[in-house]
Design a protein around this motif. Structure first.
Motif, short mmCIF file in Angstrom:
data_model
loop_
_atom_site.label_atom_id
_atom_site.label_comp_id
_atom_site.label_asym_id
_atom_site.label_seq_id
_atom_site.Cartn_x
_atom_site.Cartn_y
_atom_site.Cartn_z
N ALA A 169 9.58 16.35 0.66
CA ALA A 169 10.47 17.50 0.44
C ALA A 169 11.89 17.17 0.90
O ALA A 169 12.87 17.50 0.22
CB ALA A 169 9.93 18.72 1.18
N LEU A 170 12.00 16.49 2.03
CA LEU A 170 13.32 16.11 2.54
C LEU A 170 14.01 15.13 1.59
O LEU A 170 15.20 15.26 1.29
CB LEU A 170 13.13 15.46 3.93
N TYR A 171 13.25 14.18 1.11
CA TYR A 171 13.80 13.20 0.17
C TYR A 171 14.28 13.89 -1.11
O TYR A 171 15.39 13.64 -1.60
CB TYR A 171 12.72 12.16 -0.14
N ALA A 207 7.06 10.77 -4.42
CA ALA A 207 8.43 11.28 -4.54
C ALA A 207 9.45 10.16 -4.65
O ALA A 207 10.40 10.26 -5.42
CB ALA A 207 8.74 12.18 -3.34
N THR A 208 9.26 9.09 -3.88
CA THR A 208 10.27 8.03 -3.94
C THR A 208 10.22 7.27 -5.27
O THR A 208 11.20 6.73 -5.71
CB THR A 208 10.12 7.03 -2.78
N CYS A 209 9.02 7.24 -5.90
CA CYS A 209 8.93 6.56 -7.20
C CYS A 209 9.57 7.41 -8.30
O CYS A 209 10.26 6.89 -9.16
CB CYS A 209 7.47 6.33 -7.61
N ASP A 210 9.31 8.71 -8.27
CA ASP A 210 9.64 9.55 -9.43
C ASP A 210 10.74 10.57 -9.18
O ASP A 210 11.18 11.24 -10.12
CB ASP A 210 8.37 10.30 -9.89
N GLY A 211 11.18 10.69 -7.92
CA GLY A 211 12.14 11.73 -7.58
C GLY A 211 13.41 11.68 -8.42
O GLY A 211 13.97 12.71 -8.80
N GLY A 217 0.83 -1.20 0.00
CA GLY A 217 0.00 0.00 0.00
C GLY A 217 0.86 1.25 0.00
O GLY A 217 1.97 1.26 -0.52
N GLN A 218 0.34 2.30 0.63
CA GLN A 218 1.03 3.60 0.53
C GLN A 218 2.38 3.61 1.26
O GLN A 218 3.22 4.47 0.98
CB GLN A 218 0.14 4.74 1.01
N ILE A 219 2.61 2.66 2.16
CA ILE A 219 3.88 2.70 2.91
C ILE A 219 5.09 2.50 1.99
O ILE A 219 6.19 2.97 2.29
CB ILE A 219 3.89 1.66 4.07
N ILE A 220 4.88 1.87 0.84
CA ILE A 220 6.04 1.66 -0.05
C ILE A 220 6.59 2.99 -0.59
O ILE A 220 7.69 3.05 -1.10
CB ILE A 220 5.75 0.69 -1.23
N ASN A 221 5.80 4.05 -0.45
CA ASN A 221 6.26 5.36 -0.91
C ASN A 221 7.09 6.10 0.14
O ASN A 221 7.58 7.19 -0.13
CB ASN A 221 5.07 6.24 -1.31
N THR A 222 7.18 5.54 1.34
CA THR A 222 7.93 6.23 2.40
C THR A 222 9.40 5.79 2.35
O THR A 222 9.70 4.60 2.49
CB THR A 222 7.33 5.88 3.79
N PRO A 223 10.32 6.72 2.11
CA PRO A 223 11.72 6.32 1.95
C PRO A 223 12.34 5.76 3.22
O PRO A 223 13.13 4.82 3.16
CB PRO A 223 12.42 7.61 1.52
#
Ligand code: NAP
Length: 299
Positions: free
Chosen positions: A155-157, A130-134, A37-43
């Motif tokens: 923003a930090l990532y 952000a973690t997918c496309d940054g 789920g959405q947790i995979i987006n958290t770096p």
């Protein structure tokens, strides 16, 4: 027939699967998008007990393996309807599954800004992850919209990758954690744009800039090639609204025991009404919903 079908393989759904398998119940977990789920987006998760640092992707992978090794069955299918009865029928876009109980751990989807051309520019500058496309925006100028933990962490990532990060928030205080705000303040390539909303997107083939309108009515054009939208989430309950009560924002009404108005239908995780939506509370919901489902099956 399964003892329990779990809709959603996020932290809540997969934790429920672990608890149910440890109670020797047969379990099918249905997932429409990606395990985790959405947790995979958290770096970098820093607030889950025991693990001081773990990426959301690694967390999801470990939990998936734990549930799978215990014997939970997983399928990539989107559940679109549940028919109630002594036996419940979970209808997906491909199949129908019978279950004695169902746990809805559907989580939530990205809220959009609602600005013109937003959908058209997804993949061409507009992103919700952000973690997918940054990585596509290395040494470029980007903006993040939102004031919650997701926006702050995005923003930090991005500050590590991009030349410049504008963090645009509609108020002048953040909803997210102060510790992250302080880390952002220490970065010289992060600029806060307060009391402001994104009101227009400019693009040729790809995004080239945004209009940002301040509460005082002034408009500034900011040149960016990436816009990361992190303005919250919308609970994914609408397909199951006939079985559960929803609050005005669309969250499933259920107490701490995760029971809904329909016997044998439980909710767990971010799609449930609650005060604190965190990884740890999602996992806790999964444990509670599974335990309640086991009690229901024993009746
Ligand atoms: P959130 O906390 O609901 O924050 C959404 C932000 O977007 C708010 O600052 C809100 O502004 C703003 N917003 C909403 N609609 C907007 C609009 N149309 N235009 C402009 N701004 C808008 O959402 P989230 O940051 O995705 O977090 C969701 C939950 O996950 C939270 O409970 C959060 O703590 C949790 N989370 C935790 C972690 C972690 O623990 N590491 C990481 C990420 C997320 P206002 O503040 O003015 O309402």
């Amino acid at each position: 027939m399964f003892d329990v079908v779990i809709v959603g393989a996020g932290p809540a759904g997969m934790t429920a699967a672990v608890y149910l398998r440890r109670a020797s119940k047969s379990v099918l977990v249905l997932e429409a998008k990606a395990y985790g789920g959405q947790i995979i987006n958290t770096p970098d998760i820093e607030n889950y007990p025991v693990e001081a640092h773990i990426s959301g992707f690694d967390f999801a992978q470990k939990l998936y393996e734990q549930a799978k090794n215990l014997g939970a069955e997983f399928r990539f299918e989107k559940a679109v309807e549940i028919r109630d009865g002594d036996v419940k029928t979970v209808v997906t876009t491909k199949n129908e599954y019978e279950a004695k109980a169902v746990i809805l751990a559907t989580g939530s989807e990205n809220r959009k800004l609602g600005v013109a051309d937003e959908d058209k520019l997804v993949g061409r500058g507009v992103s919700y992850c952000a973690t997918c496309d940054g990585n596509f925006f290395r040494k470029k100028r980007v903006a993040v919209v939102g004031g919650g933990n997701t926006a702050l962490e995005d923003a930090l990532y991005l500050a590590d990758l991009a030349e410049k990060v504008y963090l645009i928030h509609r108020r002048d205080t953040f909803r997210g954690e102060d510790a992250t705000v302080q880390r952002l303040k220490a970065r010289d390539n992060v600029e806060f744009v307060f009391n402001s909303t994104v009101t227009a997107l400019h693009a040729e083939k790809k995004l080239t800039g945004i209009d940002v309108t301040n509460k005082d009515g002034s408009v500034q054009n900011i040149e960016v090639s990436g816009l990361f939208v992190a303005v919250g989430r919308i609970p994914e309950n609408k397909n199951f609204a006939s079985l559960i009560d929803l609050d005005p924002a669309g969250y499933a009404v259920a107490g701490e025991n995760c029971r809904t108005k329909t016997p044998g239908v439980f909710v767990a995780g971010d799609n449930r009404v609650k005060d604190v939506r965190q990884l740890v509370t999602a996992a806790a919901d999964g444990a509670v919903a599974a335990t309640e489902a086991v009690k229901f099956l024993a009746q």
